[in-house]
Design an enzyme around this catalytic site. Structure first.
Site, mmCIF file in Angstrom:
data_model
loop_
_atom_site.group_PDB
_atom_site.id
_atom_site.type_symbol
_atom_site.label_atom_id
_atom_site.label_comp_id
_atom_site.label_asym_id
_atom_site.label_seq_id
_atom_site.Cartn_x
_atom_site.Cartn_y
_atom_site.Cartn_z
ATOM 1 N N ARG A 44 7.485 -19.739 -4.596
ATOM 2 C CA ARG A 44 7.627 -18.628 -3.660
ATOM 3 C C ARG A 44 6.435 -18.663 -2.718
ATOM 4 N NH1 ARG A 44 3.101 -17.002 -4.506
ATOM 5 N NH2 ARG A 44 3.595 -15.208 -3.232
ATOM 6 N N ARG A 87 16.867 -17.976 0.576
ATOM 7 C CA ARG A 87 16.068 -16.762 0.869
ATOM 8 C C ARG A 87 16.048 -16.565 2.389
ATOM 9 N NH1 ARG A 87 10.646 -15.667 -2.192
ATOM 10 N NH2 ARG A 87 11.389 -13.536 -1.912
ATOM 11 N N GLN A 194 3.190 -10.126 -7.870
ATOM 12 C CA GLN A 194 2.537 -11.364 -7.403
ATOM 13 C C GLN A 194 1.019 -11.185 -7.298
ATOM 14 O OE1 GLN A 194 5.345 -10.116 -6.166
ATOM 15 N NE2 GLN A 194 6.694 -11.663 -5.298
ATOM 16 N N ASP A 235 5.719 -13.768 6.160
ATOM 17 C CA ASP A 235 6.935 -14.574 5.988
ATOM 18 C C ASP A 235 7.617 -14.889 7.315
ATOM 19 O OD1 ASP A 235 6.521 -12.952 3.369
ATOM 20 O OD2 ASP A 235 7.663 -14.752 2.876
ATOM 21 N N ASN A 245 6.193 -9.132 5.882
ATOM 22 C CA ASN A 245 5.493 -9.633 4.700
ATOM 23 C C ASN A 245 5.978 -8.829 3.500
ATOM 24 O OD1 ASN A 245 3.542 -11.418 3.486
ATOM 25 N ND2 ASN A 245 2.222 -9.648 3.186
ATOM 26 N N LYS A 246 5.463 -9.151 2.340
ATOM 27 C CA LYS A 246 5.900 -8.529 1.088
ATOM 28 C C LYS A 246 5.968 -7.009 1.205
ATOM 29 C CE LYS A 246 7.007 -10.040 -1.939
ATOM 30 N NZ LYS A 246 8.462 -10.199 -2.202
HETATM 31 O O1 MRU Z 1 8.681 -12.911 -2.472
HETATM 32 P P1 MRU Z 1 7.511 -13.844 -2.271
HETATM 33 O O2 MRU Z 1 6.598 -13.893 -3.449
HETATM 34 O O3 MRU Z 1 7.957 -15.205 -1.811
HETATM 35 O O4 MRU Z 1 6.705 -13.194 -1.076
HETATM 36 C C1 MRU Z 1 5.546 -13.855 -0.612
HETATM 37 C C2 MRU Z 1 4.845 -13.119 0.453
HETATM 38 O O5 MRU Z 1 5.265 -12.077 0.911
HETATM 39 C C3 MRU Z 1 3.627 -13.785 1.022
HETATM 40 O O6 MRU Z 1 2.688 -12.843 1.424
HETATM 41 C C4 MRU Z 1 4.040 -14.624 2.247
HETATM 42 O O7 MRU Z 1 5.087 -15.467 1.924
HETATM 43 C C5 MRU Z 1 2.916 -15.411 2.781
HETATM 44 S S1 MRU Z 1 2.509 -16.759 1.724
HETATM 45 C C6 MRU Z 1 1.300 -17.684 2.444
#
Ligand code: MRU
Length: 342
Positions: A44, A87, A194, A235, A245-246
């Protein structure tokens, strides 16, 4: 520890769902295994998903070796569509697959065998360039990090989320390596933790002082004057600088603005999607209710409760103090600075 590695025609992915308790690799011999690993979040983080999908496409192409050239190319495109559907939010996934397909299509009259060789080299380049880019990003970010800075981060934008070194955590690593004596607050990042599982682990491995907080503690922490700046990954970034982002990142950005704390985003250029004018056009992944109702496999919420589980949110560009990329630091107005960099 490598997030992923290609070894003698097999692709190994560190299973991040098991961290920090166990460090196990998944051996992928076909693209379906890679696609499932991406969906499940065994791999991820936007750049890591992109690189993994590139290797997944190689495995898919290897499975089509015996096909006529025309069928082979059509098959590779079909597999790219399958991988791309795993995704929806991280644009790096499509970026990497399109780069692989462009490379394949640029070659005339080659055997599948020869094309596969080219694809392996292209996937290796995506992987290597990501690592190099992250180190550059770290150096560009150095000027933004004061001596002794106490830095809040959300989710995991570290080595695990990339080919290595990390984006947001890469900036923190570079500051640490430069002797800036930084320390980190890691949001635990519900629902899948995470921050607690991965960022805390990475920082401990690196010897960077880290304090874990639950997501709802960030406001109080800032109000006590305990945070000097925020740095997160992304993202997808729209052409106007809106940042996906997350989930929870938007709340952190609002809090940072309220407390006069700089809010930085660190992301490779491949995360910028100039085809989208604003963040409202970014597709936001919604994930299974169990991620919210359960924790570590134990059900906490009552059976039958309705759940909403968006995996990402969008922070408007006006809340972003700067975007750190491997090509330099972008400032507002982002529509202009992004266009200029292109
Ligand atoms: O759902 P995830 O764990 O893939 O989400 C990841 C994030 O939101 C990260 O902050 C983002 O991908 C940047 S990673 C360098």
């Amino acid at each position: 520890m490598d997030t992923m590695r290609w070894e003698n025609g097999e692709f190994y992915l560190l299973d991040q769902t098991k961290l920090p308790g166990q460090s196990e690799y998944i051996c992928c011999r076909d693209y379906i295994t890679v696609a499932e690993a991406i969906k499940r979040l065994s791999v991820r983080g936007a750049p890591a998903i992109g690189a993994a999908a590139a290797y997944g496409l190689v495995l898919g192409a290897m499975g089509l070796k015996g096909e006529e050239e025309q069928n082979f190319l059509a098959g590779v495109e079909e597999i790219a569509r399958h991988l791309s559907a795993t995704r929806p939010t991280a644009v790096n996934l499509n970026w990497a697959l399109e780069r692989m397909l462009d490379r394949v299509k640029s070659e005339d009259s080659m055997t599948p065998e020869e094309i596969i060789g080219i694809m392996i080299r292209e996937a290796d380049s995506i992987h290597r360039e990501d690592l190099e880019g992250n180190r550059k990003m770290g150096l560009f970010g150095l000027d933004l990090i004061p001596q002794g800075a106490r830095i809040l981060t959300h989710c995991n934008a570290g080595a695990l989320a990339t080919a290595g070194y990390g984006t947001a955590l890469g900036v923190i690593r570079a500051a640490h390596e430069a002797g800036k004596k930084v320390s980190v607050y890691a949001d635990e990042t519900r629902p899948l933790l995470q921050g607690a599982r991965l960022t805390a682990w990475e920082m401990l491995q690196e010897g960077i002082p880290v304090t874990l907080i639950t997501d709802n503690m960030a406001g109080y922490l800032m109000s006590r004057g305990m945070v000097d700046l925020v740095v997160v990954g992304s993202d997808r970034i729209a052409a106007n600088g809106d940042v996906a982002n997350k989930i929870g990142t938007y709340g952190v950005a609002v809090l940072a603005r309220e407390h006069g704390i700089p809010f930085f985003v660190a992301a490779p250029f491949s995360t910028i999607d100039i085809s989208l004018q604003s963040g409202s056009q970014i597709p936001i992944e919604e994930r299974s209710p169990e991620e919210v109702t359960c924790l570590g496999g134990i059900r906490l919420a009552p059976e039958g409760v309705r759940v909403w589980n968006p995996a990402f949110d969008v922070t408007p560009a006006r809340l972003v103090s700067a975007i750190i990329t491997e090509r330099g630091v972008l400032r507002s107005p982002y529509d202009r600075s992004i266009r200029e960099l292109y």
